[in-house]
Design a protein around this motif. Sequence first.
Motif, PDB file in Angstrom:
ATOM      1  N   UNK B  47       0.850  -1.192   0.000  1.00 57.81           N
ATOM      2  CA  UNK B  47       0.000   0.000   0.000  1.00 57.81           C
ATOM      3  C   UNK B  47       0.886   1.243   0.000  1.00 57.81           C
ATOM      4  N   UNK B  48       1.493   1.537   1.154  1.00 57.29           N
ATOM      5  CA  UNK B  48       2.342   2.718   1.234  1.00 57.29           C
ATOM      6  C   UNK B  48       3.809   2.376   1.003  1.00 57.29           C
ATOM      7  N   UNK B  50       6.309   0.395  -0.747  1.00 56.35           N
ATOM      8  CA  UNK B  50       6.511  -0.474  -1.913  1.00 56.35           C
ATOM      9  C   UNK B  50       7.869  -0.130  -2.535  1.00 56.35           C
ATOM     10  N   UNK B  52      10.309   0.660  -5.194  1.00 52.08           N
ATOM     11  CA  UNK B  52       9.964   1.107  -6.544  1.00 52.08           C
ATOM     12  C   UNK B  52      11.234   1.367  -7.348  1.00 52.08           C
ATOM     13  N   UNK B  53      11.173   1.036  -8.614  1.00 50.79           N
ATOM     14  CA  UNK B  53      12.249   1.314  -9.566  1.00 50.79           C
ATOM     15  C   UNK B  53      12.668   2.782  -9.480  1.00 50.79           C
ATOM     16  N   UNK B  56      11.243   5.266 -12.083  1.00 51.37           N
ATOM     17  CA  UNK B  56       9.819   5.535 -11.861  1.00 51.37           C
ATOM     18  C   UNK B  56       9.666   6.495 -10.681  1.00 51.37           C
ATOM     19  N   UNK B  60       7.979  10.283 -10.464  1.00 54.43           N
ATOM     20  CA  UNK B  60       6.919  10.719  -9.552  1.00 54.43           C
ATOM     21  C   UNK B  60       7.367  11.872  -8.679  1.00 54.43           C
ATOM     22  N   UNK B  64       5.785  15.566  -8.887  1.00 52.30           N
ATOM     23  CA  UNK B  64       5.095  16.069  -7.693  1.00 52.30           C
ATOM     24  C   UNK B  64       5.664  17.412  -7.248  1.00 52.30           C
ATOM     25  N   UNK B 240      -9.390   9.842  -5.691  1.00 47.68           N
ATOM     26  CA  UNK B 240      -8.210  10.220  -6.481  1.00 47.68           C
ATOM     27  C   UNK B 240      -8.172   9.591  -7.877  1.00 47.68           C
ATOM     28  N   UNK B 241      -8.713   8.369  -8.024  1.00 55.38           N
ATOM     29  CA  UNK B 241      -8.612   7.721  -9.341  1.00 55.38           C
ATOM     30  C   UNK B 241      -9.449   8.423 -10.394  1.00 55.38           C
ATOM     31  N   UNK B 244      -7.650  13.136 -10.126  1.00 55.82           N
ATOM     32  CA  UNK B 244      -6.278  13.478  -9.767  1.00 55.82           C
ATOM     33  C   UNK B 244      -5.264  12.586 -10.479  1.00 55.82           C
ATOM     34  N   UNK B 245      -5.517  11.280 -10.448  1.00 58.95           N
ATOM     35  CA  UNK B 245      -4.547  10.338 -11.001  1.00 58.95           C
ATOM     36  C   UNK B 245      -4.377  10.493 -12.514  1.00 58.95           C
ATOM     37  N   UNK B 317       9.057   4.558  -0.633  1.00 61.41           N
ATOM     38  CA  UNK B 317       9.141   3.712  -1.824  1.00 61.41           C
ATOM     39  C   UNK B 317      10.572   3.513  -2.303  1.00 61.41           C
TER      40      UNK B 317
END
Lengths: 100, 558
Positions: B47-48, B50, B52-53, B56, B60, B64, B240-241, B244-245, B317
């Motif tokens: 969830x929070x 993770x 991450x590559x 990527x 983000x 942001x 958000x989906x 925002x997303x 992440x």
Amino acid sequence: MHDDPTPGSSSRRNKLRAWLEQARFFTEEMYSARYRGAIARARRDEDDLFMLLVFAEMMGLQNPASYYTLELQPLLLERFHEWHQRMGMEHSPLDHFRCC
Amino acid sequence: MSAIFLLVVGLGAMALGYFVYSKFIAQKIYQLDPDFKTPAHEFEDGVDYVPTNRFVLWGHHFTSVAGAAPIVGPAIAVIWGWAPAFLWVVFGTIFFAGIHDFGAIWASVRNKAKSVGALTGDVVGTRARSIFMIVIFLVLLMVNAVFAVVIAGLMMNFPSAVVPVWGAIIVALIIGQMIYRRILGLALVSVIGVIALYVLIGIGPSVPLQMPAEVAGMSGNAVWIILLFGYAAIASLLPVWMLLQPRDYINGLQLFIGLLILYGALVLLNPTLVAPAFNSDVPAGTPSLIPLLFVTIACGAISGFHGLVSSGTTSKQLNKETDARFVGYFGAVGEGMLALAAILAATAGFATLGDWQAMYTAFGQGGVNAFVEGGAFIIHNGLGLPEVTAATLLTVMAALFAGTTMDTGLRLQRYIFQEWGEIYNQPWMKKPSIATGLAVGTCLLLAFGAGGADGSGGLIIWPLFGTTNQLLAGLTLLVITVMLVRMKRPVWYTLAPLCFLLVMTIMALLIQLRTFWNQGNMFLLVLDIVVLVAAIMVAMECAAALKRSRAEAALQND
């Protein structure tokens, strides 16, 4: 039916496929990684409400659909412990239904 | 002076900063360990936390932190000439922003991925944490008010962008549904989304929508501000989906395409910088360069807002601790590149010095309009795109960024109100609709309180926004410095930027205090005093915390 693929063209095709796969991975990660947490939390909230509906009768809340939701209880058993802890109840709230 | 020369010098210096200085900091000061188990692995939950590559994650992190602020700030600050803005953006990125963003990720990763706010409480003290909360609230308040004013101004000045800007929101809503309901794959949706956005930009100039000068007794500008807050309030309440997303995704693509177009046109055209290096003939009423330059350009040189992103989401992440250098420092370099593009557009995008001076008639004038007009001039002459289309493209880029920041800001402000409701036991304040209403109300009060009934003067608070943002950066640098003192490592690399920021911020606040007093603007005077008190408290906290941790470190030595 196909012209015999030379080793060079098949390796090129594999390379292209690998590259496309990589591109797909990056775009999907770009789309989802930032909001993964928020969406998982929203989904969990919905699931929590569903758990309440399924186990409502056992906690003394009348639920006209309990005849149907009864079937779901064994399926949701695995999540029961996590759910009641998340809802702020340290131990199972049900007398006949102990999980911890 | 050739724009390409300046571009090469700026990018070269930033590249050196990344390859040499950040490597030194990573090895000697933060001492990153590739085997350290990061919170993403330690608490991995899907969830929070993770892993991450890193590419990527960089994408983000960069999208942001990059918003309209690194465009608006530098485009206002070139009023003192291009050289001061250029030097502050380049040196700020290398020695301030990079160290700050990179350090915020490192500090958070070393402390179970806690946010800077929580870290301030743990590392510095509970009093500092309270100041931190107040400063965050003020930053959000100002950023929302200022960006509403900026977008409203853009909508009034470039009516050709009205259809694409609002159309982009509809495109995002449709894309969100397509992906959520799995109607189409993401790759195809991205292509369709970008094409739809550019078609809208293409038809924008043929369907300009001009808001009447007066609607129901209000100026057109004021109507736009109210409409924008209405939009932001609804957007911040939606899941958000839904909006925002997909919108952030399209914005991210648009950011890379936009930067590519602008830099490509600059290289092809190689315009001359018409603005002077140091403007000796500044319009009357322009405040002194020192210290105002250092608060006018916050994002693009150093911004406390980045610390919130670094420690809130990025640190959870991070796959390997050594990735922090690429994600944090290179993220700051990306933002510096955006600021550099804004400086070049606002100084080289004019035919003559007279044209440029006509744009910068007073402090706070020019700004994002100069970026749009200058950038459009460069794209038109470099790539042959019609000037009005190029202007629409850049307006859409700036407005969408500012819009994203606005609704994220409103969402965060709502959380703060809800938290206050929790702390002070006011159940009504915890309701999302009421908390959002309170957030919008305070922002509107600021936008109109500062800018008068038509809201057009709201950019007066831009430097005040910068000072608050720098205070936030100061608090993050303080946390990093105290950690370094406790680890008995050299502190000058973070302490020197911290001291510089605090001195410039307090000086800028005192100068503005006099300006607001002379103008008789009581509203801003009070706001300035509030920020000044916060700044002095931050400075005192710094002194106390450093003295305490030095004493602790000395005690350990004995």
